[in-house]
Design a protein around this motif. Structure first.
Motif, mmCIF file in Angstrom:
data_model
loop_
_atom_site.group_PDB
_atom_site.id
_atom_site.type_symbol
_atom_site.label_atom_id
_atom_site.label_comp_id
_atom_site.label_asym_id
_atom_site.label_seq_id
_atom_site.Cartn_x
_atom_site.Cartn_y
_atom_site.Cartn_z
ATOM 1 N N LEU A 56 -52.781 74.994 -77.362
ATOM 2 C CA LEU A 56 -51.900 75.414 -78.459
ATOM 3 C C LEU A 56 -50.494 74.851 -78.260
ATOM 4 O O LEU A 56 -49.821 74.452 -79.205
ATOM 5 N N ARG A 57 -50.094 74.796 -76.984
ATOM 6 C CA ARG A 57 -48.755 74.306 -76.675
ATOM 7 C C ARG A 57 -48.603 72.844 -77.104
ATOM 8 O O ARG A 57 -47.566 72.441 -77.650
ATOM 9 N N MET A 60 -48.151 72.594 -80.703
ATOM 10 C CA MET A 60 -46.782 73.026 -81.015
ATOM 11 C C MET A 60 -45.787 71.891 -80.762
ATOM 12 O O MET A 60 -44.873 71.648 -81.568
ATOM 13 N N ILE A 61 -46.008 71.183 -79.646
ATOM 14 C CA ILE A 61 -45.134 70.043 -79.330
ATOM 15 C C ILE A 61 -45.241 68.998 -80.440
ATOM 16 O O ILE A 61 -44.244 68.431 -80.890
ATOM 17 N N LYS A 63 -45.967 69.545 -83.540
ATOM 18 C CA LYS A 63 -45.311 70.063 -84.741
ATOM 19 C C LYS A 63 -43.789 69.909 -84.667
ATOM 20 O O LYS A 63 -43.125 69.657 -85.670
ATOM 21 N N LYS A 64 -43.264 70.079 -83.435
ATOM 22 C CA LYS A 64 -41.809 69.950 -83.276
ATOM 23 C C LYS A 64 -41.342 68.512 -83.464
ATOM 24 O O LYS A 64 -40.236 68.253 -83.890
ATOM 25 N N PHE A 87 -50.775 81.209 -85.013
ATOM 26 C CA PHE A 87 -50.633 79.802 -85.386
ATOM 27 C C PHE A 87 -50.983 79.586 -86.845
ATOM 28 O O PHE A 87 -50.511 78.653 -87.478
ATOM 29 N N THR A 89 -49.909 81.211 -89.216
ATOM 30 C CA THR A 89 -48.727 81.403 -90.060
ATOM 31 C C THR A 89 -47.767 80.222 -90.011
ATOM 32 O O THR A 89 -46.945 80.082 -90.892
ATOM 33 N N ILE A 90 -47.844 79.399 -88.962
ATOM 34 C CA ILE A 90 -46.865 78.302 -88.887
ATOM 35 C C ILE A 90 -47.472 76.927 -89.141
ATOM 36 O O ILE A 90 -46.758 75.960 -89.344
ATOM 37 N N PHE B 401 -44.313 79.674 -73.705
ATOM 38 C CA PHE B 401 -44.249 80.738 -74.708
ATOM 39 C C PHE B 401 -44.971 81.961 -74.179
ATOM 40 O O PHE B 401 -45.634 81.904 -73.145
ATOM 41 N N VAL B 445 -46.403 84.427 -84.655
ATOM 42 C CA VAL B 445 -46.668 83.439 -83.615
ATOM 43 C C VAL B 445 -46.033 83.889 -82.302
ATOM 44 O O VAL B 445 -45.143 84.738 -82.277
ATOM 45 N N MET B 453 -38.473 82.785 -86.434
ATOM 46 C CA MET B 453 -39.748 83.314 -86.936
ATOM 47 C C MET B 453 -39.600 84.776 -87.332
ATOM 48 O O MET B 453 -38.825 85.523 -86.742
#
Lengths: 94, 539
Positions: A56-57, A60-61, A63-64, A87, A89-90, B401, B445, B453
């Motif tokens: 997931l990380r 996320m990277i 996405k950034k 995840f 939601t984003i 996170f 999240v 968020m």
């Protein structure tokens, strides 16, 4: 894990197959970090069986760093993980 | 070791001795053969000349007549006397003339003269004798049938009645016709004795040098091989015992440039390298011990940052709480927390940092303190999470996170308001019912991923006797040696074996069940649980 990427100009699709966990995530991270000029990235998760927090990380990277990131062909198991972790939601899931 | 060394010297010298013996035997045999050949040739030549002369004193055409008369008559007597004279003068043993029968298996003597010193008596004319052996038989045949003009028989091996000797055989002829065979036998004592002397001399002459070579070589071996090997062995044993620098390096004691010298220098180098390695190892061990000590301190600090005293609220009869955290490494990324915001509000936290080890532990400490402090300031769980998320994102260079479930219970009513930032679903038991997975809707999240968020709250009520079980993924994802996961269904099943147990019993039941399930498989994830039970209303 098998990573298949197909590029079309500044668009790219990365299809993931197998398990994206602590041992396989660095490979994907390296690939994502090296993407230059890609503005529209799609992850095809049809054949992804498992994703851990390390996986997931990496998403996320990505996405950034990239303007448009979307997820396609998400299966039930992975969808549940996306729901639990928020995840859903984003990320733009199609 | 002593035995092996001695054996090595003995083996080498024995080898040399064997080689020398083989050389002596070969040279002796070759010498013996050529010696025999030369002397035999010479004997044969002399015997042949005697035979040639003897042929001159007899008349080949008269042999039948002599046999018929039994050697009577002056002519035969004269020729016999001449032959005898020749025999004595030429130092032959016998000179005789024979006639073999049709199949050469018997011979009849026509003449037979004997050396006067021999001690033998001559056979009479007409004496018949078996042919001595097949070699003679074949020669007789070839002289008669193939016109062989000269043959030599050497008899010098095994037992021979008349001693070692050589016999020359020539045909006696009447014109072209062979009428008999003239034989001259000469003794070869001189040959055999000279030959024996030759062999003895060779052996004696070689023995001295061989002994000298063995002694000298033994001394050389001792100096160049045995002694240096002993020195090296002593040093190796000393080093194994003392593990220290040698008082004197091997290469200063053994200066040869041969393999032993190379070995000595190699061992010197090995000694030095080993000592250096041991020194490094000692340093590295010291560093590791220091790190281990610091890790122990870190573990203690982390454990102490979580409430660990149970029962946690001994004077509160309305609820009971129990929790545990078992890190996979020395320090973990999971944490739980519970604390009273005021007399009527209990905050409950369970969280899981995305990584493990020291980094995750530090991130966990920060997250825990931020949540705790912000919650104490009041507000809904979603507001707390939003604040903490922004704080974590502002200084998060490592992309770590944390998933957080935060709930605040109004103790008097059992009303819980909660917010979930990417964490697992809680498991809830209502009243006298069973534990069930509680799908708490759309999660926010995890914290630390993205600034700004928003999080949502939801509420539910814990009836009297109801319980809330919170956990991290280390519970459901505990694996046995075949990579089977403990799983959420099994977790609920275990919870429902004793649904009315105390929080402490519930947590320990799961712990034991996981322990029995994974057996000896090593665990890679932290395992953390928090259980709250509502035991009654406010008094």
């Amino acid at each position: 894990m098998i990573i298949n990427k197909t590029a079309d100009g500044n668009k790219m699709t990365i299809a993931l197959e197998g398990r994206l966990d602590t041992s396989t995530a660095p490979e994907l991270q390296e690939l994502v970090a090296g993407l230059e000029g890609v503005t529209d990235l799609t992850f095809d998760l049809e054949k992804l069986m498992y994703i851990s927090s390390a996986g997931l990380r990496v998403l996320m990277i990505a996405k950034k760093g990239i303007k448009e990131v979307s997820i396609i062909n998400i299966n039930e198991d992975i969808k549940e993980i996306f729901d639990i972790t928020g995840f859903s939601t984003i990320f733009n899931i199609q | 070791m002593k035995k092996i060394r001695s054996n090595m010297a003995v083996n080498i010298i024995s080898g040399i001795v064997v080689v020398f013996i083989v050389v002596i035997c070969i040279s002796g045999y070759v010498g013996y053969q050529s010696f025999t050949q030369v002397l035999s040739d010479q004997y044969a030549e002399t015997a042949y000349r005697t035979a040639d002369t003897a042929l001159g004193v007899i008349d080949g055409s008269k042999l039948d007549e002599y046999l018929a008369t039994g050697g009577k008559g002056e002519e035969y007597e004269t020729s016999r006397a001449n032959m005898e004279e020749l025999c004595n003068r030429q130092n032959a043993m016998f000179i005789y003339v024979i006639r073999p029968d049709a199949d050469y298996s018997h011979i009849t003597f026509v003449y037979n003269t004997v050396n006067r010193n021999s001690g033998f008596d001559a056979y009479k004319v007409g004496y018949v004798k078996d042919t001595t052996n097949d070699e003679y038989k074949e020669i007789y045949r070839r002289i008669y049938e193939e016109g062989l003009e000269r043959a030599t028989v050497v008899r010098d091996k095994g037992f021979i009645e008349s001693g070692s000797h050589i016999t020359e055989l020539v045909p006696v002829k009447d014109g072209e016709k062979v009428t008999g065979i003239l034989c001259v036998q000469r003794q070869m004592e001189a040959l055999t004795s000279a030959r024996q002397k030759y062999v003895n001399d060779v052996a004696l002459a070689l023995l001295g040098p061989i002994l000298a070579v063995i002694v000298l070589y033994g001394v050389y071996l001792h100096r160049r091989l045995i002694k240096p090997v002993k020195t090296i062995t002593r040093e190796a044993e000393r080093f194994a015992r003392e593990n220290s620098d040698p008082p004197q390096t091997l290469s200063s004691q053994i200066t040869h440039q041969d393999e032993i010298g190379v070995l000595a220098r190699s061992i010197d180098r090995m000694t030095a390298e080993t000592l250096k390695y041991m020194e490094n190892l000692t340093e590295a061990t010291a560093v590791r011990e220091k790190i281990a000590t610091q890790l122990e301190v870190a573990t203690a600090i982390q454990q102490n940052s979580l409430p660990q005293k149970f029962p946690a609220f001994p004077d509160r009869k309305e609820f009971d709480v129990y929790a545990s955290m078992t890190p996979a490494l020395e320090v973990g990324g999971d944490f739980y927390n519970f604390f009273l915001i005021d007399d009527n509000h209990l905050a409950m936290v369970i969280a899981d940092v995305s990584d493990k080890g020291i980094g995750a532990a530090l991130f966990m400490m920060v997250s825990n303190i931020l949540i705790h402090n912000r919650a104490l300031m009041g507000g809904k769980p979603s507001e707390v999470l939003e604040f903490v998320n922004n704080q974590l994102c502002a200084h998060n260079e490592t992309s770590m996170f944390v998933t957080v479930w935060l709930g605040i219970m109004e103790i008097s009513t059992g009303e819980i308001i909660a917010s979930n930032a990417g964490h697992e679903y809680p498991i809830i038991k209502q009243g006298d019912g069973k534990f069930e997975l509680y799908n708490d809707g759309k999660h926010g999240v995890m914290l630390g991923i993205m600034e700004g968020m928003k999080f949502t709250d939801y509420t539910f009520k814990l009836e009297k006797g109801g319980a809330l079980y919170l956990y991290t993924d280390g519970v459901a994802e505990a694996e046995d040696t075949d990579h089977n996961q403990f799983g959420i269904d099994r977790t609920i099943e275990v919870l429902n074996k004793q649904p009315d147990a105390t929080p402490k019993e519930i947590v320990n039941n799961i712990k034991n069940a996981i322990h029995d399930f994974v057996k000896d498989a090593p665990q890679f994830d932290d395992t953390t649980m928090l259980c709250v039970k509502r035991t009654g209303d406010l008094p």
